[in-house]
Design a protein around this motif. Structure first.
Motif, mmCIF file in Angstrom:
data_model
loop_
_atom_site.group_PDB
_atom_site.id
_atom_site.type_symbol
_atom_site.label_atom_id
_atom_site.label_comp_id
_atom_site.label_asym_id
_atom_site.label_seq_id
_atom_site.Cartn_x
_atom_site.Cartn_y
_atom_site.Cartn_z
ATOM 1 N N ARG A 100 0.829 -1.447 0.082
ATOM 2 C CA ARG A 100 -0.067 0.014 0.027
ATOM 3 C C ARG A 100 0.759 1.369 0.027
ATOM 4 O O ARG A 100 1.978 1.363 0.376
ATOM 5 C CB ARG A 100 -0.647 0.159 1.244
ATOM 6 C CG ARG A 100 -1.722 -1.230 1.422
ATOM 7 C CD ARG A 100 -2.971 -1.363 0.483
ATOM 8 N NE ARG A 100 -3.847 -2.092 1.114
ATOM 9 C CZ ARG A 100 -4.315 -3.276 1.185
ATOM 10 N NH1 ARG A 100 -3.232 -4.162 0.305
ATOM 11 N NH2 ARG A 100 -5.111 -3.867 1.599
ATOM 12 N N ASN A 197 4.735 -4.375 9.309
ATOM 13 C CA ASN A 197 3.373 -3.951 8.964
ATOM 14 C C ASN A 197 2.696 -5.178 9.390
ATOM 15 O O ASN A 197 2.514 -6.032 8.227
ATOM 16 C CB ASN A 197 3.472 -3.619 7.533
ATOM 17 C CG ASN A 197 2.157 -3.278 7.153
ATOM 18 O OD1 ASN A 197 1.125 -3.124 7.926
ATOM 19 N ND2 ASN A 197 1.641 -3.334 5.868
ATOM 20 N N PRO A 198 2.432 -5.616 10.477
ATOM 21 C CA PRO A 198 1.684 -6.844 10.724
ATOM 22 C C PRO A 198 0.381 -6.787 10.542
ATOM 23 O O PRO A 198 -0.517 -5.775 10.051
ATOM 24 C CB PRO A 198 1.893 -7.049 12.243
ATOM 25 C CG PRO A 198 1.836 -5.419 12.775
ATOM 26 C CD PRO A 198 2.407 -4.659 11.576
ATOM 27 N N PRO A 199 -0.401 -7.859 10.666
ATOM 28 C CA PRO A 199 -1.994 -8.012 10.384
ATOM 29 C C PRO A 199 -2.243 -7.408 11.660
ATOM 30 O O PRO A 199 -2.105 -7.635 12.771
ATOM 31 C CB PRO A 199 -2.195 -9.335 10.573
ATOM 32 C CG PRO A 199 -1.066 -10.264 10.878
ATOM 33 C CD PRO A 199 0.063 -9.511 10.831
ATOM 34 N N TYR A 200 -3.311 -6.302 11.345
ATOM 35 C CA TYR A 200 -3.909 -5.446 12.482
ATOM 36 C C TYR A 200 -5.446 -5.196 12.426
ATOM 37 O O TYR A 200 -5.801 -4.377 13.049
ATOM 38 C CB TYR A 200 -2.926 -4.048 12.500
ATOM 39 C CG TYR A 200 -2.955 -3.249 11.541
ATOM 40 C CD1 TYR A 200 -4.017 -2.664 10.951
ATOM 41 C CD2 TYR A 200 -1.891 -2.970 10.761
ATOM 42 C CE1 TYR A 200 -3.848 -1.771 9.607
ATOM 43 C CE2 TYR A 200 -1.543 -2.312 9.461
ATOM 44 C CZ TYR A 200 -2.701 -1.605 9.261
ATOM 45 O OH TYR A 200 -2.434 -0.933 8.119
ATOM 46 N N ALA A 220 -2.559 -12.232 6.676
ATOM 47 C CA ALA A 220 -1.747 -11.112 6.730
ATOM 48 C C ALA A 220 -2.352 -9.729 6.778
ATOM 49 O O ALA A 220 -1.887 -8.828 7.111
ATOM 50 C CB ALA A 220 -1.035 -10.983 5.170
ATOM 51 N N LEU A 221 -3.837 -9.985 7.075
ATOM 52 C CA LEU A 221 -4.652 -8.635 7.219
ATOM 53 C C LEU A 221 -5.091 -8.564 8.891
ATOM 54 O O LEU A 221 -5.096 -7.562 9.263
ATOM 55 C CB LEU A 221 -5.796 -8.875 6.480
ATOM 56 C CG LEU A 221 -5.545 -8.318 4.675
ATOM 57 C CD1 LEU A 221 -6.865 -9.017 4.140
ATOM 58 C CD2 LEU A 221 -5.262 -7.045 4.611
ATOM 59 N N GLU A 251 3.779 -0.245 11.385
ATOM 60 C CA GLU A 251 2.280 0.407 11.067
ATOM 61 C C GLU A 251 1.303 -0.407 11.709
ATOM 62 O O GLU A 251 1.191 -1.516 12.273
ATOM 63 C CB GLU A 251 2.279 -0.143 9.146
ATOM 64 C CG GLU A 251 0.896 0.581 8.746
ATOM 65 C CD GLU A 251 0.915 0.053 7.271
ATOM 66 O OE1 GLU A 251 1.888 0.369 6.735
ATOM 67 O OE2 GLU A 251 -0.327 -0.280 6.696
HETATM 68 N N1 GLN Z 1 -3.244 -1.335 5.272
HETATM 69 C C1 GLN Z 1 -4.159 -2.450 5.019
HETATM 70 C C2 GLN Z 1 -5.401 -2.244 4.780
HETATM 71 O O1 GLN Z 1 -6.107 -1.601 5.795
HETATM 72 C C3 GLN Z 1 -3.946 -3.650 6.229
HETATM 73 C C4 GLN Z 1 -2.745 -4.122 6.088
HETATM 74 C C5 GLN Z 1 -2.538 -4.774 7.441
HETATM 75 O O2 GLN Z 1 -3.246 -5.523 8.119
HETATM 76 N N2 GLN Z 1 -1.080 -4.901 7.682
HETATM 77 O O3 GLN Z 1 -6.173 -2.399 3.881
#
Ligand code: GLN
Length: 293
Positions: A100, A197-200, A220-221, A251
């Motif tokens: 992104r 930039n982990p799954p968050y 990954a999300l 992130e």
């Molecule tokens: N930035 C991504 C999104 O919201 C999520 C990526 C992530 O979880 N690291 O589309």
């Protein structure tokens, strides 16, 4: 409109010329151009200067299929197999998150937080590298860096490996890629900067069932929990892998900055702060590790 009529709207006839294909396309103009360039192996300039060129049956069929898949929601980056990040064209497959633009902030910040006087070799760790985007952008910008990037997914590492070979070639010190569930396989070694930039995304968040995200690797999300579990794990163990004075930069989601700063403050981090992305959203938080005496 029904699915069937959607699909027929995307049907391109053999013998159509490029100008008419661009006009007929059911997709937006930018996406149409990207898919046509990909299907016909043409550059942006050729698309303009050769717009009288006609497609044969096989090309028409290929284009129709791409338009149809896009109409059904597949991300353009997966359809063409690449996406640009930090000025580099990276291969992407459904095994990796699509890089992104907001993640470029994390690369900028990592570069800013690396010590300038490089007495000893400077090292960076990227946790959950996916396509390798962050790690490769760093190694490409600062060739003297020793970059280690890890991911739990072997399939993702294969993609990262190809991207590294393409953009970093054989030069040393090369990017080290490691299959690891977060820090597990790492062995204790200190880095100047750790990025991730982990799954968050919170489990069940509606974003996961919208747009490109539906096609991206779920692990990954989202952490399948409160969105903070990977961030928490990264913060909790970072001290074992940071030099005294080293920075941890992560992130996170649009509403997680305060929570991440709080995680950092409960440990031995100082200069804890957050940075805004181009949309003025606090998108990266971090702090400097002060090894307890
Ligand atoms: N930035 C991504 C999104 O919201 C999520 C990526 C992530 O979880 N690291 O589309």
């Amino acid at each position: 409109m029904t699915g069937t009529s959607d699909a027929s709207a995307a049907s391109i006839q053999a013998g159509s010329n490029i100008a008419s294909i661009l006009k007929q396309s059911p997709l937006n103009p930018l996406e149409t151009r990207i898919l046509v360039m990909h299907a016909l192996q043409m550059t942006r300039i050729q698309l303009i200067t050769q717009n009288e060129r006609c497609v044969d049956a096989e090309q028409a069929q290929r284009l129709s299929a791409l338009f149809r898949r896009r109409q059904l929601g597949e991300p353009v980056a997966y359809l063409v197999g690449h996406r640009e990040f930090y000025g580099l064209q990276l291969e992407v497959t459904p095994d990796v998150l699509i890089p992104r633009p907001e993640t470029e902030l994390l690369v900028d910040l990592a570069l800013q937080h690396l010590p300038v006087d490089g007495g000893s070799a400077l090292s960076v760790l990227d946790l959950g590298t996916g396509s390798g985007a962050i790690a490769i952008a760093l190694a490409h910008s600062r060739p003297e860096l020793e970059v280690t990037a890890l991911d739990v997914s072997a399939a993702a590492l294969t993609v990262a490996q190809r991207n590294a070979a393409r953009h970093l070639g054989q030069r040393t010190p090369a990017l080290e890629l490691l299959q690891s569930n977060w820090y597990e396989a790492l062995g204790e070694r200190p880095f100047d900067v750790i990025v991730s930039n982990p799954p968050y995304i919170v489990a069940g968040d509606w974003h996961l069932s919208e747009g490109d995200l539906r096609f991206e690797p779920l692990h990954a999300l989202t952490d399948h929990a409160d969105g903070l579990s990977a961030l928490r794990l990264i913060v909790n163990d970072a001290g074992r892998y940071l030099k005294d004075g080293g920075w941890l930069l992560m992130e996170h989601g649009y509403d997680q900055a305060a929570a991440v700063r709080q995680l950092l403050r409960t440990l031995s981090f100082d200069q804890v702060q957050s940075w805004q992305d181009l949309a003025q959203i606090e998108r990266v938080s971090g702090g400097r590790w002060r090894a307890p005496d």
